[in-house]
Design a protein around this motif. Structure first.
Motif, PDB file in Angstrom:
ATOM      1  N   UNK A 105       0.672   8.022  -6.760  1.00 57.18           N
ATOM      2  CA  UNK A 105      -0.195   6.881  -6.475  1.00 57.18           C
ATOM      3  C   UNK A 105      -0.259   6.030  -7.731  1.00 57.18           C
TER       4      UNK A 105
ATOM      5  N   UNK B  49      -6.917   9.671  -1.133  1.00 51.49           N
ATOM      6  CA  UNK B  49      -5.990   8.568  -0.906  1.00 51.49           C
ATOM      7  C   UNK B  49      -6.622   7.190  -1.124  1.00 51.49           C
ATOM      8  N   UNK B  50      -7.733   7.160  -1.850  1.00 47.72           N
ATOM      9  CA  UNK B  50      -8.374   5.886  -2.164  1.00 47.72           C
ATOM     10  C   UNK B  50      -8.407   5.683  -3.677  1.00 47.72           C
ATOM     11  N   UNK B  51      -8.689   4.447  -4.098  1.00 47.58           N
ATOM     12  CA  UNK B  51      -8.823   4.182  -5.509  1.00 47.58           C
ATOM     13  C   UNK B  51     -10.151   4.678  -6.049  1.00 47.58           C
ATOM     14  N   UNK B  52     -10.209   5.040  -7.331  1.00 46.44           N
ATOM     15  CA  UNK B  52     -11.477   5.461  -7.940  1.00 46.44           C
ATOM     16  C   UNK B  52     -12.508   4.338  -7.867  1.00 46.44           C
TER      17      UNK B  52
ATOM     18  N   UNK C  90     -16.447   8.054 -12.031  1.00 45.79           N
ATOM     19  CA  UNK C  90     -15.818   7.447 -10.865  1.00 45.79           C
ATOM     20  C   UNK C  90     -15.830   8.463  -9.725  1.00 45.79           C
TER      21      UNK C  90
ATOM     22  N   UNK D  32     -13.771   9.345  -6.217  1.00 46.97           N
ATOM     23  CA  UNK D  32     -12.505   9.049  -5.547  1.00 46.97           C
ATOM     24  C   UNK D  32     -12.408   9.849  -4.261  1.00 46.97           C
TER      25      UNK D  32
ATOM     26  N   UNK E 156     -11.037  -0.422  -9.829  1.00 49.20           N
ATOM     27  CA  UNK E 156      -9.713  -0.041  -9.356  1.00 49.20           C
ATOM     28  C   UNK E 156      -9.383  -0.617  -7.994  1.00 49.20           C
ATOM     29  N   UNK E 157      -8.104  -0.837  -7.781  1.00 50.19           N
ATOM     30  CA  UNK E 157      -7.599  -1.158  -6.462  1.00 50.19           C
ATOM     31  C   UNK E 157      -7.410   0.113  -5.647  1.00 50.19           C
ATOM     32  N   UNK E 158      -6.932  -0.054  -4.427  1.00 48.43           N
ATOM     33  CA  UNK E 158      -6.753   1.089  -3.528  1.00 48.43           C
ATOM     34  C   UNK E 158      -5.470   1.859  -3.829  1.00 48.43           C
ATOM     35  N   UNK E 159      -4.628   1.288  -4.645  1.00 46.69           N
ATOM     36  CA  UNK E 159      -3.427   2.002  -5.046  1.00 46.69           C
ATOM     37  C   UNK E 159      -2.222   1.719  -4.172  1.00 46.69           C
TER      38      UNK E 159
ATOM     39  N   UNK F  82      -2.220   3.053  -9.496  1.00 42.38           N
ATOM     40  CA  UNK F  82      -3.445   2.261  -9.422  1.00 42.38           C
ATOM     41  C   UNK F  82      -3.409   1.145 -10.449  1.00 42.38           C
TER      42      UNK F  82
ATOM     43  N   UNK G  45       0.838  -1.205   0.000  1.00 42.84           N
ATOM     44  CA  UNK G  45       0.000   0.000   0.000  1.00 42.84           C
ATOM     45  C   UNK G  45       0.869   1.250   0.000  1.00 42.84           C
TER      46      UNK G  45
ATOM     47  N   UNK H 140       1.029   3.854  -2.833  1.00 40.96           N
ATOM     48  CA  UNK H 140       1.630   5.200  -2.771  1.00 40.96           C
ATOM     49  C   UNK H 140       3.139   5.036  -2.745  1.00 40.96           C
TER      50      UNK H 140
END
Lengths: 116, 114
Positions: A88, B41-44, B36, B38, A107-110, A90, A9, A112
């Motif tokens: 970030x 700090x989260x994914x779309x 989307x 968002x 999408x995933x949470x990404x 993704x 993450x 960083x």
């Protein structure tokens, strides 16, 4: 419901180091996309894979490479890291159905990445 | 000029207001249109998905596509503070050869205050 899983993450690397980001798509999704999102910017497409083959390429630097494995997970390898690579990252996945690709991408949470 | 234009805002509205978010685009090949959401700090998170022109409604959200004007909209009725986020439009063309990618707008930052 299972979602797109990205690891790690958070990642901190020094300049000129190498980083590997991993993406596990939603089960039965065979298409993976990688995006880079800088601070305050919209996601920029890097590269995508369909059925383990590179399907499209965007603004991905030559220092980056990626691949999709037999279990459909994907890895983004980044070498000679620069400060500007801090962003970030993704991963998204979708279910391709042959020629007519389902474009609902999840999408995933990404991850960083911070390069210092 | 970017393929997809979206006003970055920020847009601040009171709770209960109707919110209108818009994007314009230049590529007439775009056929699939998505919105989307968002959070920081989260994914779309995919909100709405529309193919070609027309309207689509889902709860408090309505998506409109006007291909003749190359203009898409997202309406949020009875906006709530939990709707405060960045809203990204995204679109893609009909795949030639089976593959495509999403082109994103810059995102509009929405703040709904109680």
């Amino acid at each position: 419901a299972a979602g797109v899983i990205q690891s790690p993450r958070h990642l901190i690397k020094e300049k000129r180091e190498t980083a590997t980001l991993k993406c596990y798509p939603i089960p039965r999704h065979d298409t993976v996309y990688w995006y880079q999102q800088g601070p305050g910017q919209d996601p920029q497409f890097l590269i995508s894979f369909y059925e383990k083959m590179q399907s499209d390429k965007g603004s991905i630097p030559d220092r980056f490479s990626a691949q999709q494995f037999s279990d459909y997970h994907s890895e983004l390898n980044m070498s000679s890291l620069e400060l500007g690579d801090s962003a970030l990252y993704f991963c998204a996945s979708s279910e391709g159905t042959g020629e007519y690709l389902n474009t609902e991408a999840f999408f995933g949470q990404g991850t960083r990445l911070t390069v210092v | 000029q970017k393929e997809v234009e979206q006003d970055p805002g920020p847009l601040s509205v009171p709770e209960g207001a109707i919110v209108s978010l818009n994007c314009t685009y230049s590529n007439s090949a775009f056929q699939y249109f998505m919105w989307y959401r968002q959070y920081s700090r989260k994914g779309p998170e995919l909100l709405m998905y529309t193919y070609s022109s027309g309207n689509k409604e889902d709860g408090r959200f309505t998506a409109q596509v006007d291909k003749s004007s190359k203009y898409i909209s997202l309406f949020i009725r009875d906006s709530q503070p939990s709707d405060s986020a960045t809203y990204l439009c995204a679109m893609s063309s009909f795949p030639s050869g089976g593959y495509n990618k999403l082109i994103f707008g810059a995102g509009t930052r929405l703040a709904v205050h109680p």
